[in-house]
Motif scaffolding. Structure first.
Motif, PDB file in Angstrom:
ATOM      1  N   TYR A 105     -41.052 -20.412  29.454  1.00  0.00           N
ATOM      2  CA  TYR A 105     -40.694 -22.178  28.293  1.00  0.00           C
ATOM      3  C   TYR A 105     -41.335 -23.128  29.989  1.00  0.00           C
ATOM      4  O   TYR A 105     -41.297 -24.764  28.818  1.00  0.00           O
ATOM      5  N   THR A 106     -41.184 -23.553  30.969  1.00  0.00           N
ATOM      6  CA  THR A 106     -41.139 -24.284  31.602  1.00  0.00           C
ATOM      7  C   THR A 106     -43.129 -23.694  32.293  1.00  0.00           C
ATOM      8  O   THR A 106     -43.451 -25.531  32.403  1.00  0.00           O
ATOM      9  N   VAL A 107     -43.870 -23.220  31.378  1.00  0.00           N
ATOM     10  CA  VAL A 107     -44.763 -23.060  31.616  1.00  0.00           C
ATOM     11  C   VAL A 107     -45.879 -23.662  30.568  1.00  0.00           C
ATOM     12  O   VAL A 107     -45.667 -23.050  29.435  1.00  0.00           O
ATOM     13  N   PRO A 108     -46.703 -24.316  31.062  1.00  0.00           N
ATOM     14  CA  PRO A 108     -47.401 -24.703  29.833  1.00  0.00           C
ATOM     15  C   PRO A 108     -48.280 -24.266  28.968  1.00  0.00           C
ATOM     16  O   PRO A 108     -48.844 -25.024  28.115  1.00  0.00           O
ATOM     17  N   SER A 109     -49.351 -23.247  29.255  1.00  0.00           N
ATOM     18  CA  SER A 109     -49.787 -22.179  29.165  1.00  0.00           C
ATOM     19  C   SER A 109     -48.944 -21.304  28.372  1.00  0.00           C
ATOM     20  O   SER A 109     -49.962 -19.993  27.588  1.00  0.00           O
ATOM     21  N   THR A 110     -47.714 -21.017  28.281  1.00  0.00           N
ATOM     22  CA  THR A 110     -47.045 -20.379  27.522  1.00  0.00           C
ATOM     23  C   THR A 110     -46.825 -20.367  25.463  1.00  0.00           C
ATOM     24  O   THR A 110     -46.869 -22.072  25.302  1.00  0.00           O
ATOM     25  N   ARG A 111     -46.947 -19.689  25.220  1.00  0.00           N
ATOM     26  CA  ARG A 111     -47.228 -19.712  24.017  1.00  0.00           C
ATOM     27  C   ARG A 111     -46.681 -18.451  23.048  1.00  0.00           C
ATOM     28  O   ARG A 111     -45.632 -18.149  23.464  1.00  0.00           O
ATOM     29  N   THR A 112     -45.616 -19.705  21.760  1.00  0.00           N
ATOM     30  CA  THR A 112     -44.554 -18.758  21.032  1.00  0.00           C
ATOM     31  C   THR A 112     -45.095 -17.937  19.597  1.00  0.00           C
ATOM     32  O   THR A 112     -45.619 -19.131  19.361  1.00  0.00           O
ATOM     33  N   SER A 113     -44.991 -17.472  19.376  1.00  0.00           N
ATOM     34  CA  SER A 113     -45.238 -16.669  17.946  1.00  0.00           C
ATOM     35  C   SER A 113     -44.277 -15.670  17.263  1.00  0.00           C
ATOM     36  O   SER A 113     -43.492 -14.876  17.725  1.00  0.00           O
ATOM     37  N   LEU A 114     -43.555 -16.045  16.449  1.00  0.00           N
ATOM     38  CA  LEU A 114     -42.913 -15.241  14.955  1.00  0.00           C
ATOM     39  C   LEU A 114     -41.592 -14.276  16.610  1.00  0.00           C
ATOM     40  O   LEU A 114     -41.567 -13.553  16.259  1.00  0.00           O
ATOM     41  N   GLY A 115     -40.733 -15.432  17.621  1.00  0.00           N
ATOM     42  CA  GLY A 115     -40.107 -15.282  18.107  1.00  0.00           C
ATOM     43  C   GLY A 115     -40.184 -13.840  19.040  1.00  0.00           C
ATOM     44  O   GLY A 115     -39.359 -13.171  19.874  1.00  0.00           O
ATOM     45  N   THR A 116     -41.323 -13.835  19.824  1.00  0.00           N
ATOM     46  CA  THR A 116     -42.400 -13.731  20.848  1.00  0.00           C
ATOM     47  C   THR A 116     -42.418 -14.499  21.759  1.00  0.00           C
ATOM     48  O   THR A 116     -43.214 -15.490  21.225  1.00  0.00           O
ATOM     49  N   VAL A 117     -42.189 -14.979  23.304  1.00  0.00           N
ATOM     50  CA  VAL A 117     -43.075 -15.495  24.417  1.00  0.00           C
ATOM     51  C   VAL A 117     -44.368 -15.123  24.838  1.00  0.00           C
ATOM     52  O   VAL A 117     -43.853 -13.645  24.734  1.00  0.00           O
ATOM     53  N   PHE A 118     -45.536 -15.669  24.605  1.00  0.00           N
ATOM     54  CA  PHE A 118     -46.656 -15.044  25.687  1.00  0.00           C
ATOM     55  C   PHE A 118     -46.542 -15.816  26.581  1.00  0.00           C
ATOM     56  O   PHE A 118     -46.982 -17.197  26.868  1.00  0.00           O
ATOM     57  N   GLY A 119     -46.862 -15.187  28.235  1.00  0.00           N
ATOM     58  CA  GLY A 119     -46.621 -15.789  29.198  1.00  0.00           C
ATOM     59  C   GLY A 119     -47.601 -15.423  30.261  1.00  0.00           C
ATOM     60  O   GLY A 119     -47.968 -13.927  29.964  1.00  0.00           O
ATOM     61  N   HIS A 120     -47.108 -15.990  31.632  1.00  0.00           N
ATOM     62  CA  HIS A 120     -47.700 -14.282  32.349  1.00  0.00           C
ATOM     63  C   HIS A 120     -46.585 -14.261  33.586  1.00  0.00           C
ATOM     64  O   HIS A 120     -45.294 -15.339  33.894  1.00  0.00           O
ATOM     65  N   CYS A 121     -46.325 -13.235  34.182  1.00  0.00           N
ATOM     66  CA  CYS A 121     -45.553 -12.971  35.962  1.00  0.00           C
ATOM     67  C   CYS A 121     -45.752 -13.975  36.959  1.00  0.00           C
ATOM     68  O   CYS A 121     -47.063 -14.186  37.318  1.00  0.00           O
ATOM     69  N   PRO A 122     -44.586 -14.451  37.079  1.00  0.00           N
ATOM     70  CA  PRO A 122     -44.492 -15.591  37.567  1.00  0.00           C
ATOM     71  C   PRO A 122     -45.289 -15.002  39.051  1.00  0.00           C
ATOM     72  O   PRO A 122     -45.677 -15.619  40.234  1.00  0.00           O
ATOM     73  N   TYR A 123     -44.868 -13.724  39.413  1.00  0.00           N
ATOM     74  CA  TYR A 123     -45.437 -13.249  41.278  1.00  0.00           C
ATOM     75  C   TYR A 123     -47.134 -12.421  40.942  1.00  0.00           C
ATOM     76  O   TYR A 123     -47.762 -12.695  41.898  1.00  0.00           O
ATOM     77  N   CYS A 124     -47.312 -12.161  40.043  1.00  0.00           N
ATOM     78  CA  CYS A 124     -49.025 -11.379  39.467  1.00  0.00           C
ATOM     79  C   CYS A 124     -49.988 -12.144  38.872  1.00  0.00           C
ATOM     80  O   CYS A 124     -51.394 -11.584  38.261  1.00  0.00           O
TER      81      CYS A 124
END
Length: 79
Positions: A49-68
């Protein structure tokens, strides 16, 4: 241990409350075979939720692994 909080515990102990911490193992894992870093659901959700490129749809959050930076998804509510 969780790759965000570096702890095995998934609960916080607040001042003035009884110790309700349990040694909860991280329950989310990066899908990239070469990474497979583990996270607590709560920690990963808060971080995403702190990453601007994260998106949310239908109760699912889509983002990227903090490490890779591998794409990952996580439900907003565990059942």
């Amino acid at each position: 241990e969780c790759g965000i909080c570096y702890s095995f515990s998934g609960t916080d102990q607040r001042e003035g409350e009884a110790d309700v911490s349990t040694l909860a193992a991280p329950d989310q894992v990066c899908p990239r075979a070469s990474c497979q870093r583990m996270y607590h659901h709560k920690c990963l959700l808060e971080w995403l939720y702190t990453v601007p490129s994260t998106r949310t749809s239908l109760g699912t959050v889509f983002g990227h692994c903090p490490y890779c930076a591998e794409g990952l998804s996580i439900k907003t509510v565990l059942k």
